[in-house]
Design a protein around this motif. Structure first.
Motif, short mmCIF file in Angstrom:
data_model
loop_
_atom_site.label_atom_id
_atom_site.label_comp_id
_atom_site.label_asym_id
_atom_site.label_seq_id
_atom_site.Cartn_x
_atom_site.Cartn_y
_atom_site.Cartn_z
N GLU A 1 4.89 -16.12 -10.14
CA GLU A 1 5.19 -14.69 -10.18
C GLU A 1 5.11 -14.07 -8.79
OE1 GLU A 1 2.32 -12.85 -12.73
OE2 GLU A 1 0.60 -13.55 -11.58
N THR B 1 -1.36 -21.01 -11.47
CA THR B 1 -0.67 -19.79 -11.09
C THR B 1 -0.23 -19.89 -9.63
OG1 THR B 1 -1.97 -18.44 -12.63
CG2 THR B 1 -0.86 -17.29 -10.84
N THR C 1 -2.01 -18.59 -3.93
CA THR C 1 -1.66 -17.18 -3.81
C THR C 1 -1.59 -16.75 -2.36
OG1 THR C 1 -2.27 -14.95 -4.56
CG2 THR C 1 -4.08 -16.43 -3.98
N ARG D 1 -4.90 -22.24 -8.42
CA ARG D 1 -4.38 -20.93 -8.00
C ARG D 1 -3.87 -21.05 -6.57
NH1 ARG D 1 -6.41 -15.82 -5.77
NH2 ARG D 1 -8.31 -16.92 -5.18
N THR E 1 2.31 -20.22 -14.42
CA THR E 1 2.97 -18.96 -14.10
C THR E 1 3.35 -18.94 -12.63
OG1 THR E 1 1.75 -17.73 -15.80
CG2 THR E 1 2.71 -16.46 -14.01
N SER F 1 1.38 -17.26 -7.04
CA SER F 1 1.69 -15.83 -6.95
C SER F 1 1.76 -15.37 -5.50
CB SER F 1 0.62 -15.02 -7.70
OG SER F 1 -0.65 -15.17 -7.09
#
Length: 493
Positions: A258, A225, A205, A203, A256, A227
């Motif tokens: 995003e 991810t 982020t 992750r 992903t 993000s």
């Protein structure tokens, strides 16, 4: 199991004055937290000079607001960990092949994190490193570099001996699991701000990255991810997925991206908010980069990649490339805005560079859906490009709600039928100005485009759409031109 242990590096003897070498103290705290079963190593406000730091399992490195982890310049007080001796790395460049020669690195670690509102400053890192020793050398560099003098190339690609003691990545992870990198600012980070190779459950982020080469590189990751990240990289790719042979043949799955923004502003001007536009070209002598891309390294497969709600500014757009034998499938991109597109807004390329072991064959690109793209200020030389190969078409591309606005008019000639260039390095500029100004699709099967809007601000002799060997294409569009589109060598309707 992570404990409640928190080790403040100031209490452990770090000075944080930007002069003392605090790396040994930080390294000792990281090791102590690991021995205790896990914990947090805290950098409070200050500037902490360091060379390589190994992040062990179950440890979090927390960089507080007002704290900077500063990559030291190699010199009398030390250098970075040596690159691993892993034998010949024939099919990917030096930067992808090593992890220890970084400011922060982890290998086979679990439950690790690098977090905080502080900063990593890669002042002492280098963006350089040698390319691959791959013997064929076809497609090793973009065609835009063909006229560069050998001395200019050598300045960008120092040999391996020159890299001993140098660090060329801010964060490098190999074969790690359950990793979080959150909320940091990373400045001038060398070849990679983040290189994650065969990492699972990653992750990233809330990051702000303003760097002199690549931003976030995910090589063979699974369940990742990215993000709410802002990534500015005028000289190379901002967020890029890869499947190199650095750790063997791998796949990139279930990723992903995003709510991110990528850009090619002048270095440092994302951080200061000025969004400078002085730099016009990247080191490859094409226009500035700063994009989201799948490839170029594509020895393994890519599956189930989702890119949504992202903004591209002063960027080469979205690129999806398989040239080294990998299959790219089940890709979804939606709700993308692009301003000042420096080459093509969309570039799909199935090629045959085939940088890999003997027997490497041509891969595939199929089942690609792109929905909701609004792009303005597009370089008038380059249409949206879908370029497969004879007998190896790109398959099953669905474009919907695409609004492309091209800035200016074409200057100079364009090739009516660009060469195939099967083994060339894939870049939108590889074919020269495209033979259509809005959408050019060659060697494609099952293309469906609905609600396609094409606009331009200057006159152009080219058709807005050209379909060449694009069987079963279905196009629904609105074009500001008196003619419709051209079909050549195709049974399209």
């Amino acid at each position: 199991m992570r404990t409640g242990l928190v080790l403040d590096v100031r209490a452990q003897g770090a000075r944080g004055d930007g002069i003392a070498l605090d790396g040994p103290v930080i390294a000792a705290a990281l090791a102590a937290a690991h021995r205790a079963g896990g914990g947090i190593v805290l950098l409070p406000p200050g500037i902490y000079r360091s060379f390589s730091l190994q992040l062990p399992s179950r440890v979090t490195l927390a960089i507080e607001t007002g704290a900077t982890l500063l990559a030291a310049m190699p010199g009398p007080d030390g250098g970075y960990d040596l690159p691993e001796d892993r034998g010949p790395q024939l099919y990917q460049d030096f930067g992808h092949s090593h992890w220890h020669n970084s400011l922060i690195w982890a290998e086979d670690a679990e439950d690790i994190a690098i977090v905080g509102q502080g900063r990593i400053d890669g002042q002492g890192l280098t963006r350089n490193g040698p390319g691959t020793p791959w013997s064929a050398q076809r497609g090793e560099r973009p065609l835009s570099m063909a006229t560069m003098a050998p001395a200019d190339v050598a300045r960008l690609e120092q040999d391996a001996a020159a890299m001993r003691g140098q660090g060329n990545k801010a964060i490098a992870l190999a074969r790690c699991r359950r990793v979080t990198i959150a909320d940091l600012t990373i400045f001038r980070a060398g070849h990679f701000a983040i290189l994650a190779s065969e990492v699972e459950d990653l992750r990233c982020t809330g990051l702000t990255i303003d760097s002199n080469r690549d931003g976030i590189d995910l090589d063979g990751v699974r369940r990742a991810t990215v993000s709410r990240c802002r990534v500015n990289t005028p000289n190379d790719d901002a967020i890029v997925l890869k499947t190199s042979l650095a750790l063997g043949r791998t796949t990139c799955e279930d990723v992903t991206i995003e709510d991110c923004s990528v850009s090619g502003y002048d270095l440092g001007t994302l951080l200061d908010g000025s969004h400078g536009r002085t730099q016009q070209r990247s080191p490859d002598r094409d226009r500035v980069t700063g994009r989201i891309k799948l490839g170029t390294e594509s020895n393994g497969d890519f599956r189930r990649i989702h890119i949504r709600n992202c903004r591209f500014a002063r960027s080469r757009g979205l690129a999806i490339e398989s040239v080294d034998g990998g299959v790219i499938e089940a890709i979804r991109a939606e709700n993308l805005t692009m301003d000042e597109v420096t080459t093509a807004p969309l570039f799909l390329r199935l090629g045959a560079r085939l940088r890999g072991p003997e027997g490497t064959g041509i891969g595939a690109i199929r089942d690609i859906a792109v929905h909701g793209v609004a792009a303005t200020g597009i370089d008038p030389r380059f249409a949206a490009i879908l370029a497969g190969l004879p007998d190896h078409p790109i398959e099953g591309v669905r474009l919907s709600d695409i609004d492309l606005r091209f800035d200016g008019r074409l200057e100079g000639a364009f090739p009516a039928a660009p060469p195939e260039l099967a083994d060339a390095y894939p870049e939108p500029s590889m074919f020269g100005p495209t033979p259509a100004w809005g959408l050019w699709a060659r060697h494609v099967r099952g293309l469906a485009a609905t609600d396609l809007s094409l606009r331009r601000s200057g006159a152009d002799p080219r058709p807005p759409i050209l379909l060449d060997d694009a069987g079963d294409a279905r196009i629904g569009f609105d074009v500001d031109a008196p003619h419709r589109y051209h079909i050549v060598h195709s049974n399209s309707t």
